[in-house]
Design a protein around this motif. Structure first.
Motif, short mmCIF file in Angstrom:
data_model
loop_
_atom_site.label_atom_id
_atom_site.label_comp_id
_atom_site.label_asym_id
_atom_site.label_seq_id
_atom_site.Cartn_x
_atom_site.Cartn_y
_atom_site.Cartn_z
N ARG A 55 -9.43 -8.92 0.97
CA ARG A 55 -8.47 -9.82 0.40
C ARG A 55 -6.97 -9.59 1.42
NH1 ARG A 55 -8.93 -6.37 -3.53
NH2 ARG A 55 -10.04 -7.72 -4.86
N GLY A 56 -7.08 -8.29 1.89
CA GLY A 56 -5.77 -7.76 2.70
C GLY A 56 -5.81 -8.38 3.84
N GLU A 57 -6.83 -9.00 4.47
CA GLU A 57 -6.82 -9.58 5.65
C GLU A 57 -6.43 -11.05 5.84
OE1 GLU A 57 -10.45 -9.71 7.56
OE2 GLU A 57 -10.93 -7.51 7.48
N VAL A 58 -6.37 -11.65 4.54
CA VAL A 58 -6.05 -12.99 4.51
C VAL A 58 -4.72 -13.49 5.01
CG1 VAL A 58 -5.47 -15.10 2.97
CG2 VAL A 58 -7.63 -13.49 2.39
N PHE A 59 -3.70 -12.67 4.80
CA PHE A 59 -2.42 -12.93 5.25
C PHE A 59 -1.85 -11.87 6.34
CE2 PHE A 59 -2.11 -14.82 1.09
CZ PHE A 59 -1.88 -16.24 1.35
N GLY A 60 -2.77 -10.67 6.44
CA GLY A 60 -2.65 -9.75 7.49
C GLY A 60 -2.79 -10.21 8.87
N VAL A 61 -3.72 -11.36 8.91
CA VAL A 61 -4.03 -11.95 10.35
C VAL A 61 -2.55 -12.34 11.15
CG1 VAL A 61 -6.31 -12.44 9.82
CG2 VAL A 61 -4.18 -14.26 9.51
N TRP A 62 -1.62 -12.89 10.40
CA TRP A 62 -0.38 -13.28 10.96
C TRP A 62 0.61 -12.18 11.15
CZ3 TRP A 62 -1.58 -17.70 12.82
CH2 TRP A 62 -2.31 -18.46 12.06
N SER A 111 -12.74 -10.48 9.32
CA SER A 111 -14.15 -10.92 8.85
C SER A 111 -14.37 -12.64 9.15
CB SER A 111 -14.00 -10.79 7.29
OG SER A 111 -13.01 -11.41 6.84
N ALA A 112 -15.45 -12.75 9.23
CA ALA A 112 -15.59 -14.16 9.39
C ALA A 112 -14.93 -15.20 8.35
CB ALA A 112 -17.24 -14.30 9.50
N SER A 113 -15.11 -14.76 7.10
CA SER A 113 -14.52 -15.80 6.07
C SER A 113 -12.95 -16.14 6.52
CB SER A 113 -14.89 -15.34 4.75
OG SER A 113 -13.90 -13.95 4.61
N VAL A 114 -12.26 -14.88 6.93
CA VAL A 114 -10.81 -15.10 6.98
C VAL A 114 -10.61 -15.56 8.27
CG1 VAL A 114 -8.76 -13.54 7.71
CG2 VAL A 114 -10.32 -12.83 5.90
N LEU A 115 -11.40 -15.43 9.62
CA LEU A 115 -11.18 -15.87 10.52
C LEU A 115 -11.35 -17.49 10.61
CD1 LEU A 115 -10.77 -16.15 13.57
CD2 LEU A 115 -13.14 -15.31 14.14
N VAL A 116 -12.67 -17.97 9.86
CA VAL A 116 -13.11 -19.25 9.86
C VAL A 116 -12.25 -20.03 8.86
CG1 VAL A 116 -15.01 -20.74 9.16
CG2 VAL A 116 -15.29 -18.87 10.51
N GLY A 117 -11.78 -19.45 7.90
CA GLY A 117 -10.77 -20.00 6.89
C GLY A 117 -9.48 -20.46 7.58
N TRP A 118 -8.84 -19.50 8.25
CA TRP A 118 -7.74 -19.86 8.90
C TRP A 118 -7.95 -20.71 10.16
CZ3 TRP A 118 -3.33 -19.78 6.83
CH2 TRP A 118 -2.77 -19.02 6.08
N GLY A 119 -8.89 -20.74 10.77
CA GLY A 119 -9.05 -21.41 11.89
C GLY A 119 -9.40 -23.09 11.21
N MET A 120 -10.06 -23.22 10.11
CA MET A 120 -10.05 -24.38 9.52
C MET A 120 -8.85 -25.08 9.29
SD MET A 120 -13.56 -24.22 6.86
CE MET A 120 -14.98 -24.19 7.85
N ILE A 121 -7.90 -24.29 8.53
CA ILE A 121 -6.52 -24.59 7.96
C ILE A 121 -5.65 -24.89 8.99
CG2 ILE A 121 -4.53 -23.71 6.99
CD1 ILE A 121 -6.52 -24.33 5.17
N SER A 137 -23.17 -18.84 15.02
CA SER A 137 -22.79 -17.95 14.29
C SER A 137 -22.71 -19.02 13.00
CB SER A 137 -21.62 -17.18 14.47
OG SER A 137 -20.44 -18.10 14.89
N LYS A 138 -22.34 -20.18 13.46
CA LYS A 138 -22.39 -21.57 12.62
C LYS A 138 -21.09 -21.12 11.44
CE LYS A 138 -23.58 -25.56 11.72
NZ LYS A 138 -23.12 -26.87 12.55
N GLU A 139 -20.35 -20.43 11.99
CA GLU A 139 -19.27 -19.95 11.12
C GLU A 139 -18.35 -20.95 10.60
OE1 GLU A 139 -17.86 -15.75 12.42
OE2 GLU A 139 -18.99 -16.63 13.85
N ALA A 140 -18.50 -22.16 10.96
CA ALA A 140 -17.77 -23.13 10.29
C ALA A 140 -18.47 -24.57 10.57
CB ALA A 140 -16.52 -23.28 11.20
#
Length: 310
Positions: free
Chosen positions: A60-67, A185-195, A306-309
């Motif tokens: 969870r800490g990565e979700v906004f930490g990426v920015w 993590s893949a979920s954070v990277l792909v999640g923000w990539g999608m957004i 990797s088809k992460e998205a």
């Protein structure tokens, strides 16, 4: 049993990806929904849900930490716009102007473009495995697009163009995201990539511009399947499978996707698929397996699928 669990996760996730292409084609044929609108909704909704799920995990800490790291700020923006949007938009336009089976297989040419990139960048002559793989891919693509006859294109040149471009975009996605995947993590990277990609698409195709669409239960169900099953759950199952399988094993098992896309196109949409096209599809899948056995370069470890998205 854990290994079997991982295999089932990959197969089910890849099947959802394959089915989503056929379902999207049904939407394009039955309604006035466009590829641009569907991609915008798919990215925004799936990206938001993926980040919400991640907030409930140990990452969870990565979700906004990426920015908070300026070094990767521009990288994530480029990844979302050119990588995520590139794959999604090109793929769905190829379906919209052609069919799901061919579009999916053309996207699977990504390893060829990765191999070519590695050869040019590092000035290394391709090894035997790569040469044979590329030759098989070229033969398979020819058979897939012509059904064995030069005078008989099975899809329009426009669909062919966007399908090949989706393969190029997937190659870019795989290579460009390598450094980012080492930090997030893949979920954070792909999640923000999608957004990021979804917000970018809003300037081209507004998510509110759906005039003329009759929102019947079948239409809503198809959109729901593409967004939730064909994107969110497909990726999540793939990601979970990594606990039980290696990335290489998961990537190879992901070849279930084009097989399902072909079967779904034949059964659900009645798309004719000739014997030579079947042989061409087999060639493309064989190429993916061969490429998956060995990295495209000792210096470029970009995972083909990797088809992460997608």
């Amino acid at each position: 049993m854990e290994r079997l669990k991982g295999i089932m996760m990959v197969i089910i996730g890849a099947s959802f990806w394959g089915l989503s292409g056929a379902v999207a084609q049904m939407l394009f044929e039955e309604t006035t929904i466009t590829a641009g609108w569907l991609v915008t909704i798919r990215l925004l909704v799936s990206g938001a849900l993926l980040l919400l799920f991640t907030l409930c995990t140990s990452n969870r800490g990565e979700v906004f930490g990426v920015w908070k790291k300026p070094k990767f700020f521009v990288h994530i923006l480029l990844f979302g716009i050119f990588g995520m949007v590139g794959i999604q938009y090109c793929y769905f336009v190829s379906i919209e102007t052609g069919n799901a089976a061919v579009a999916t297989l053309l996207q699977y040419l990504a390893p060829v473009f990765i191999a070519i990139y590695a050869t040019v960048k590092f000035r290394e002559l391709p090894d035997t495995n790569k040469v044979i793989s590329i030759a098989i891919a070229v033969l398979g693509t020819f058979l897939l697009l012509t059904d064995g006859s030069i005078d008989n294109l099975t899809v329009s040149p426009v669909s062919m163009f966007w399908g090949v471009l989706s393969g190029v975009a997937l190659a870019f996605y795989s290579l460009y995201s390598k450094e980012l995947r080492q930090h997030y993590s893949a979920s954070v990277l792909v999640g923000w990539g999608m957004i990021v990609g979804g917000i970018g698409m809003c300037f081209v195709h507004s998510p509110f511009d759906v005039q003329g669409v009759a929102w019947t239960l079948p239409t809503l169900s198809k959109v729901f399947f593409v967004v939730i099953f064909g994107t969110l759950l497909a990726f999540y199952l793939y990601m979970l499978s990594m606990k039980y399988l290696t990335a290489q094993e998961a990537s190879l098992l992901g070849c279930t996707e084009p097989l399902v896309a072909i079967l779904a196109s034949i059964v659900l949409i009645n798309i004719p698929f000739g014997y030579y096209q079947m042989l061409g599809a087999l060639c493309v899948i064989v190429m993916v397996v061969m490429m998956g056995r060995k990295p495209a370069s000792q210096k470029v470890q970009g995972s083909m699928r990797s088809k992460e998205a997608v």
